[in-house]
Design an enzyme around this catalytic site. Structure first.
Site, PDB file in Angstrom:
ATOM      1  N   VAL A  26       5.183  73.223  43.876  1.00  0.00           N
ATOM      2  CA  VAL A  26       4.196  74.174  43.378  1.00  0.00           C
ATOM      3  C   VAL A  26       2.833  73.937  44.020  1.00  0.00           C
ATOM      4  CG1 VAL A  26       2.988  75.020  41.340  1.00  0.00           C
ATOM      5  CG2 VAL A  26       5.422  74.447  41.197  1.00  0.00           C
ATOM      6  N   ASP A  45      -2.246  63.791  47.448  1.00  0.00           N
ATOM      7  CA  ASP A  45      -0.952  63.328  46.960  1.00  0.00           C
ATOM      8  C   ASP A  45      -0.876  61.813  47.121  1.00  0.00           C
ATOM      9  OD1 ASP A  45       1.908  65.008  46.448  1.00  0.00           O
ATOM     10  OD2 ASP A  45       2.118  62.887  46.901  1.00  0.00           O
ATOM     11  N   THR A 100       5.972  66.886  34.914  1.00  0.00           N
ATOM     12  CA  THR A 100       5.993  66.530  33.488  1.00  0.00           C
ATOM     13  C   THR A 100       7.447  66.459  33.059  1.00  0.00           C
ATOM     14  OG1 THR A 100       5.622  68.886  32.997  1.00  0.00           O
ATOM     15  CG2 THR A 100       3.728  67.406  32.809  1.00  0.00           C
ATOM     16  N   THR A 137       3.504  72.119  33.356  1.00  0.00           N
ATOM     17  CA  THR A 137       3.983  72.612  32.072  1.00  0.00           C
ATOM     18  C   THR A 137       3.881  71.523  31.017  1.00  0.00           C
ATOM     19  OG1 THR A 137       5.550  74.038  33.227  1.00  0.00           O
ATOM     20  CG2 THR A 137       5.916  73.699  30.875  1.00  0.00           C
ATOM     21  N   CYS A 277      12.422  73.308  35.175  1.00  0.00           N
ATOM     22  CA  CYS A 277      11.709  74.026  34.116  1.00  0.00           C
ATOM     23  C   CYS A 277      12.607  74.321  32.912  1.00  0.00           C
ATOM     24  CB  CYS A 277      11.129  75.334  34.656  1.00  0.00           C
ATOM     25  SG  CYS A 277       9.776  75.117  35.832  1.00  0.00           S
ATOM     26  N   ARG A 348      17.235  69.109  41.659  1.00  0.00           N
ATOM     27  CA  ARG A 348      16.733  68.567  40.392  1.00  0.00           C
ATOM     28  C   ARG A 348      17.393  69.277  39.206  1.00  0.00           C
ATOM     29  NH1 ARG A 348      10.385  69.104  41.028  1.00  0.00           N
ATOM     30  NH2 ARG A 348      11.086  70.992  42.105  1.00  0.00           N
TER      31      ARG A 348
END
Length: 451
Positions: A26, A45, A100, A137, A277, A348
């Site tokens: 993202v 990063d 997250t 998120t 997500c 993932r």
């Protein structure tokens, strides 16, 4: 001059400096988007390999839409670094896009958000009005509970030194139609003037609408609800795919019929739900409900259904092999597709991993083909296949990811190389009748069993 006027003037002229913390799936397209909009960008990063790739003009992600889009490191508007000290004081806006994940106890792990907060706020200049925006998120209230104390810890003042906002990312990897540059965005802010100024800034990034929705908590909640709704809808069709075949009904035919109604929203069953997500975000709300001695029965049930799908499919595979008379010893399965979505090298949360592990636990030897996924992302014990037509001796082929290439496979040649020409379409992406003519015994998710 009222706050925001100078900010908006610099937004129009491209004289704002935007920092992006976290140059992943993202953060990287976000950084490229602001760079292409004419702003000076600092990409930050902690990974040395990510920094090295970007400095050499290489895409460190497996996101195909980012290939050949990395700006040159010699461009003064494109700055890549791991140093917060060298970058944050130069930034007018800092956008945080860090993971997250959930813990083994299925609670949010906010350590990356917390660490980013310390790294940023310890380097914010006094009287700079630096705007720090979280895009990761989180559950409602986490931005405030994690970052506001850190702001206080470093002696910063809201409204003069720093402003905090939340803008949930809406990025669909591998999807050029719903990318950074064309989706609607929502913004929550403690300061309405900041919110309106960020509407203008993000409008430089996307052609979609940008909406200030009020509080940070409203914006935080909206992201969760978007993914929770999808999880529930997918769980519905997955559950129907378990029961309808037992009633002699093919779920795809049912969905075709139901889709003729104007307000029916179609979802497709599959071997499970993957990604970073949908399989994760509902747990943020579930955990917060548990913290408050409450429960979210519908959301929890949807998660259980979707989590169970790889196990259900594995059991179906075993039954299919049993019915076909395939001996238990030496059974071999080829999983076609390892990433969680088509045309993407991101595994993932991929249900292919869970499916493979269950099959191996039942004594089935598992191989997999997926040209998008790096070899180090496959599970231990899974043999990697480079060319499907060059291998043989399998008892079943399982379609786990609907990569476009699958439709162009020489299925007739593959059938000839099979020990048992059985195929299970776990994504309903193949022409079942055509495969049957070629000699395949075809089974599929949501379809009554072929005997």
């Amino acid at each position: 001059m009222e706050w925001g006027e100078d900010f908006e003037d610099r937004t129009d002229s491209g004289k704002l400096v935007v920092g992006i913390v976290g140059m992943g799936y993202v953060g990287l397209p976000t950084a490229i988007g602001f760079y292409n909009a004419g702003f000076t960008v600092f990409g930050i990063d902690s990974s040395e390999s990510v920094i090295a790739s970007l400095l050499n003009g290489r895409n460190p992600t497996n996101e195909p839409t980012l290939e050949d889009r990395i700006p040159s490191s010699t461009d003064e508007r494109w700055n890549i670094t791991h140093s917060f000290t060298d970058s944050i004081p130069k930034c007018d806006v800092v956008i945080v896009s860090v993971p997250t994940p959930v813990t083994e106890e299925r609670r949010i792990d906010a350590k990356f958000v917390r660490e980013a907060g310390h790294s940023i706020f310890s380097n914010v200049r006094n009287d700079s009005n630096t705007i720090v925006i979280l895009e990761s998120t989180v559950y409602p209230g986490l931005t405030r509970s994690e970052w506001f104390p850190i702001v206080d810890e470093y002696g910063l003042k809201m409204g003069t030194d720093v402003e905090i906002a939340y803008c949930p990312e809406r990025y669909n990897p591998g999807d050029p139609v719903h990318g950074i540059n064309n989706v609607d965005r929502v913004i929550g802010s403690t300061n309405p003037l900041v919110g309106q100024s960020l509407v203008k800034l993000y409008s430089k990034l996307t052609s979609g609408g940008v909406h200030h929705v009020g509080s940070i908590e409203v914006a935080e909640s909206s992201k969760l609800i978007e993914n929770v709704q999808r999880d529930i809808n997918i769980a519905l069709v997955n559950e129907l795919s378990m029961i309808l075949p037992k009633l002699g009904v093919d779920i795809e035919e049912v969905l075709d019929a139901a889709s003729t109604k104007w307000n029916f929203h179609r979802y497709t069953p599959g071997i499970g739900v993957g990604g970073h997500c949908i399989p994760v975000d509902p747990y943020f709300l579930i955990d917060q409900a548990n913290e408050r001695n409450s429960s979210l029965e519908l959301i929890s049930a949807a998660r259980e259904i979707n989590n169970h799908m790889p196990i259900f499919i594995a059991e179906e595979i075993v039954e299919i092999l049993e019915t076909a008379g395939v001996p238990k010893n030496g059974r071999r399965a080829l999983i076609v597709g390892w990433s969680y979505k088509p045309q993407l090298g991101d595994s993932r949360g991929s249900p292919s991993k869970d499916l493979a592990e269950v099959l191996m636990s039942k004594g089935i030897e598992v191989s997999s083909w997926d040209p998008y996924v790096p070899k180090n992302q496959f599970s231990e014990g899974v043999s990697i296949v480079d060319e499907v037509t060059e291998v043989g001796g399998y008892d079943i082929v399982i379609i786990a990811t609907a990569h476009e290439e699958i439709a162009n496979f020489n299925w007739e040649e593959i059938a000839e190389n099979m020990r048992n020409p059985i195929i299970f379409d776990g994504r309903r992406c193949l022409d079942i009748n055509h495969l049957s003519v070629m000699g395949w015994h075809v089974e599929a998710v949501g379809m009554p069993r072929n005997q």
